[in-house]
Design a protein around this motif. Structure first.
Motif, short mmCIF file in Angstrom:
data_model
loop_
_atom_site.label_atom_id
_atom_site.label_comp_id
_atom_site.label_asym_id
_atom_site.label_seq_id
_atom_site.Cartn_x
_atom_site.Cartn_y
_atom_site.Cartn_z
N THR A 130 -61.04 -16.76 -19.64
CA THR A 130 -60.24 -15.59 -20.01
C THR A 130 -58.87 -15.63 -19.35
OG1 THR A 130 -62.23 -14.24 -20.28
CG2 THR A 130 -60.15 -13.07 -19.98
N LEU A 131 -58.85 -16.02 -18.08
CA LEU A 131 -57.58 -16.11 -17.36
C LEU A 131 -56.68 -17.16 -18.00
CD1 LEU A 131 -55.88 -15.32 -14.82
CD2 LEU A 131 -57.01 -17.24 -13.66
N ARG A 132 -57.26 -18.31 -18.35
CA ARG A 132 -56.45 -19.42 -18.87
C ARG A 132 -56.02 -19.21 -20.31
NH1 ARG A 132 -57.70 -24.32 -21.41
NH2 ARG A 132 -59.93 -23.84 -21.27
N ARG A 133 -56.89 -18.64 -21.14
CA ARG A 133 -56.61 -18.54 -22.57
C ARG A 133 -56.05 -17.20 -23.01
NH1 ARG A 133 -59.33 -22.34 -25.65
NH2 ARG A 133 -58.09 -21.46 -27.35
N ILE A 134 -56.35 -16.15 -22.26
CA ILE A 134 -55.97 -14.80 -22.70
C ILE A 134 -54.92 -14.17 -21.79
CG2 ILE A 134 -56.80 -12.49 -23.24
CD1 ILE A 134 -57.87 -14.64 -25.12
N VAL A 135 -55.21 -14.13 -20.49
CA VAL A 135 -54.36 -13.36 -19.58
C VAL A 135 -53.06 -14.08 -19.26
CG1 VAL A 135 -54.24 -12.30 -17.29
CG2 VAL A 135 -56.37 -12.19 -18.59
N LEU A 136 -53.14 -15.31 -18.77
CA LEU A 136 -51.92 -16.01 -18.35
C LEU A 136 -50.91 -16.22 -19.47
CD1 LEU A 136 -53.09 -18.66 -15.71
CD2 LEU A 136 -51.81 -16.54 -15.34
N PRO A 137 -51.33 -16.61 -20.70
CA PRO A 137 -50.32 -16.75 -21.76
C PRO A 137 -49.54 -15.48 -22.01
CG PRO A 137 -52.36 -17.84 -22.41
CD PRO A 137 -52.66 -17.08 -21.15
N GLN A 138 -50.19 -14.32 -21.93
CA GLN A 138 -49.47 -13.06 -22.12
C GLN A 138 -48.67 -12.68 -20.88
OE1 GLN A 138 -51.74 -9.94 -24.41
NE2 GLN A 138 -53.45 -11.31 -23.98
N ALA A 139 -49.22 -13.00 -19.71
CA ALA A 139 -48.52 -12.66 -18.47
C ALA A 139 -47.25 -13.48 -18.29
CB ALA A 139 -49.44 -12.89 -17.28
N MET A 140 -47.17 -14.65 -18.94
CA MET A 140 -46.00 -15.50 -18.78
C MET A 140 -44.72 -14.81 -19.23
SD MET A 140 -46.89 -18.25 -17.31
CE MET A 140 -45.46 -19.28 -17.59
N ARG A 141 -44.83 -13.87 -20.15
CA ARG A 141 -43.63 -13.17 -20.61
C ARG A 141 -43.00 -12.37 -19.47
NH1 ARG A 141 -45.39 -11.00 -26.66
NH2 ARG A 141 -46.19 -13.00 -27.40
N ALA A 142 -43.82 -11.85 -18.59
CA ALA A 142 -43.30 -11.11 -17.44
C ALA A 142 -43.03 -12.02 -16.25
CB ALA A 142 -44.30 -10.02 -17.03
N ILE A 143 -43.71 -13.15 -16.18
CA ILE A 143 -43.60 -14.04 -15.02
C ILE A 143 -42.36 -14.91 -15.09
CG2 ILE A 143 -44.67 -16.02 -13.88
CD1 ILE A 143 -47.38 -14.79 -14.52
N LEU A 144 -42.05 -15.45 -16.27
CA LEU A 144 -41.00 -16.47 -16.38
C LEU A 144 -39.62 -16.03 -15.89
CD1 LEU A 144 -41.83 -18.36 -19.70
CD2 LEU A 144 -41.75 -19.29 -17.39
N PRO A 145 -39.13 -14.85 -16.27
CA PRO A 145 -37.78 -14.48 -15.78
C PRO A 145 -37.71 -14.43 -14.26
CG PRO A 145 -38.44 -13.06 -17.60
CD PRO A 145 -39.66 -13.85 -17.22
N ALA A 146 -38.72 -13.87 -13.62
CA ALA A 146 -38.71 -13.78 -12.15
C ALA A 146 -38.85 -15.15 -11.52
CB ALA A 146 -39.82 -12.85 -11.67
N VAL A 147 -39.70 -16.00 -12.08
CA VAL A 147 -39.87 -17.36 -11.54
C VAL A 147 -38.59 -18.16 -11.71
CG1 VAL A 147 -41.07 -19.55 -11.88
CG2 VAL A 147 -42.37 -17.43 -11.76
N GLY A 148 -37.89 -17.97 -12.83
CA GLY A 148 -36.62 -18.67 -13.03
C GLY A 148 -35.60 -18.29 -11.96
N ASN A 149 -35.49 -17.00 -11.69
CA ASN A 149 -34.57 -16.56 -10.63
C ASN A 149 -35.01 -17.10 -9.27
OD1 ASN A 149 -33.02 -15.09 -12.44
ND2 ASN A 149 -34.19 -13.22 -12.14
N ASP A 150 -36.31 -17.10 -9.03
CA ASP A 150 -36.83 -17.60 -7.76
C ASP A 150 -36.56 -19.09 -7.60
OD1 ASP A 150 -37.96 -16.36 -5.54
OD2 ASP A 150 -39.93 -17.23 -5.92
N ALA A 151 -36.67 -19.84 -8.70
CA ALA A 151 -36.42 -21.28 -8.64
C ALA A 151 -34.98 -21.56 -8.23
CB ALA A 151 -36.73 -21.93 -9.99
N ILE A 152 -34.05 -20.80 -8.77
CA ILE A 152 -32.65 -20.97 -8.40
C ILE A 152 -32.44 -20.66 -6.92
CG2 ILE A 152 -30.32 -20.06 -8.76
CD1 ILE A 152 -31.03 -19.72 -11.70
N SER A 153 -33.11 -19.63 -6.43
CA SER A 153 -33.01 -19.29 -5.01
C SER A 153 -33.57 -20.40 -4.13
CB SER A 153 -33.75 -17.98 -4.73
OG SER A 153 -33.16 -16.90 -5.42
N VAL A 154 -34.68 -21.01 -4.56
CA VAL A 154 -35.26 -22.11 -3.79
C VAL A 154 -34.32 -23.30 -3.76
CG1 VAL A 154 -37.15 -23.79 -3.71
CG2 VAL A 154 -37.65 -21.39 -4.19
N LEU A 155 -33.71 -23.62 -4.91
CA LEU A 155 -32.77 -24.74 -4.95
C LEU A 155 -31.63 -24.53 -3.97
CD1 LEU A 155 -31.71 -27.38 -6.27
CD2 LEU A 155 -30.47 -25.90 -7.88
#
Length: 249
Positions: A130-155
Motif C-alpha cells: 500500500t505504501l509503495r503503490r498507493i500512498v507514496l505515488p500520491q504523496a510525491m506531489r507534496a514531497i517533490l517541491p520541498a525535496v527540490g528546494n532541500d537538494a539545492i540547499s544541500v548542494l
C-alpha cells in the motif's frame, strides 16, 4: 571578462565542482533513504520507534551542520573512529539531510487521505504494498517541491566541507584567490558553476512534478501556458483567438 572565462573552464575548479557533485549526489541518496526510514518510524504506532525518530530529528535539526561535520571529523577519532574527509562529509550531510527529508516525507504521507489506505486494506493489500503503490505515488506531489528546494540547499551547503579539509569547489576558489588575489573572476566563475547545477536541479524537479501531476499539467496546457513560464513560475497569457488567427472582428 577574459579572466572570468578562463576560470570558468579552469581544470582545477572543474575538478572541485566534480567533487562537490559527488558529495552532493551521495548525500542526497543516503539522506532520502534514511529520511524515508525516519518518516516511517515517526508514523509508527510503537512509541519507542516514534520517540527515537523524534529525538533524532530534534537533535539534528537543532544543531548546525558545521558543528556536526566537525564532530564527526574531530571528535570521533577519540573513540577510535577515523574516516577520510570526503567520507566524513558524505556521512555528515546524509545524516543532516535525513532529518529534514524525514519530516518532508512524513508530511507528504499525511497529506494522502486515510480513505486510500483503508480502501487498499479492503482489497487485501499489505502495508508495504500500500505504501509503495498507493500512498507514496500520491504523496510525491507534496514531497517533490520541498525535496527540490532541500537538494539545492544541500548542494550549496557542501561548501562547509572545506572546514574538514575537503578540497571542493569553494575551498579551491579560496586557494586560487590566496595566490593571485583575483577575487571577482574566480568567485564569479565558482558562482556560475553553482548556479548552473542548481538550475539543472530545478529543471529535474520541474520534470518530475509534471510526471506525478498529469492532470494539473493537462489543464495548464489547455489554457495555453508555455513550459518556460511554468518552469520560472509565471504564466504567459494566451492570445485571443482572433489575434492568433490574424483576423479582426
Amino acid at each position: 571578462m577574459e579572466a572570468f572565462l578562463q576560470y570558468l573552464t579552469f581544470p582545477f575548479l572543474l575538478e572541485g565542482m566534480w567533487l562537490t557533485l559527488r558529495i552532493f549526489a551521495a548525500s542526497m541518496v543516503g539522506g532520502l533513504a534514511l529520511g524515508l526510514l525516519i518518516a516511517l518510524m515517526r508514523l509508527s504506532p510503537y512509541r519507542l520507534l516514534s520517540g527515537l525518530a523524534w529525538t533524532y530529528v530534534w537533535l539534528i535539526r537543532g544543531t548546525p551542520v558545521l558543528l556536526q561535520l566537525v564532530f564527526l571529523f574531530d571528535a570521533l577519532p577519540y573513540i577510535g573512529i577515523v574516516m577520510p574527509p570526503v567520507t566524513t562529509a558524505i556521512i555528515g550531510f546524509s545524516l543532516n539531510e535525513a532529518a529534514f527529508a524525514g519530516e518532508i516525507i512524513r508530511g507528504g504521507i499525511l497529506s494522502v487521505s486515510r480513505n486510500q489506505t483503508l480502501a487498499a486494506a479492503s482489497l487485501g493489500m499489505g502495508s508495504l504494498l500500500t505504501l509503495r503503490r498507493i500512498v507514496l505515488p500520491q504523496a510525491m506531489r507534496a514531497i517533490l517541491p520541498a525535496v527540490g528546494n532541500d537538494a539545492i540547499s544541500v548542494l550549496k551547503g557542501t561548501s562547509l566541507a572545506s572546514v574538514i579539509a575537503v578540497n571542493e569547489l569553494t575551498l579551491r576558489s579560496q586557494q586560487i584567490v590566496a595566490q593571485n588575489f583575483k577575487f571577482f573572476p574566480v568567485f564569479a566563475a565558482a558562482g556560475v558553476m553553482y548556479l548552473t547545477v542548481t538550475t539543472l536541479i530545478a529543471g529535474v524537479q520541474f520534470v518530475l512534478e509534471r510526471r506525478v501531476s498529469p492532470d494539473v499539467d493537462r489543464s495548464r496546457r489547455s489554457r495555453g501556458e508555455a513550459a518556460l513560464g511554468r518552469f520560472f513560475g509565471f504564466r504567459f497569457r494566451p492570445a485571443p483567438p482572433q489575434a492568433r488567427s490574424g483576423r479582426g472582428p
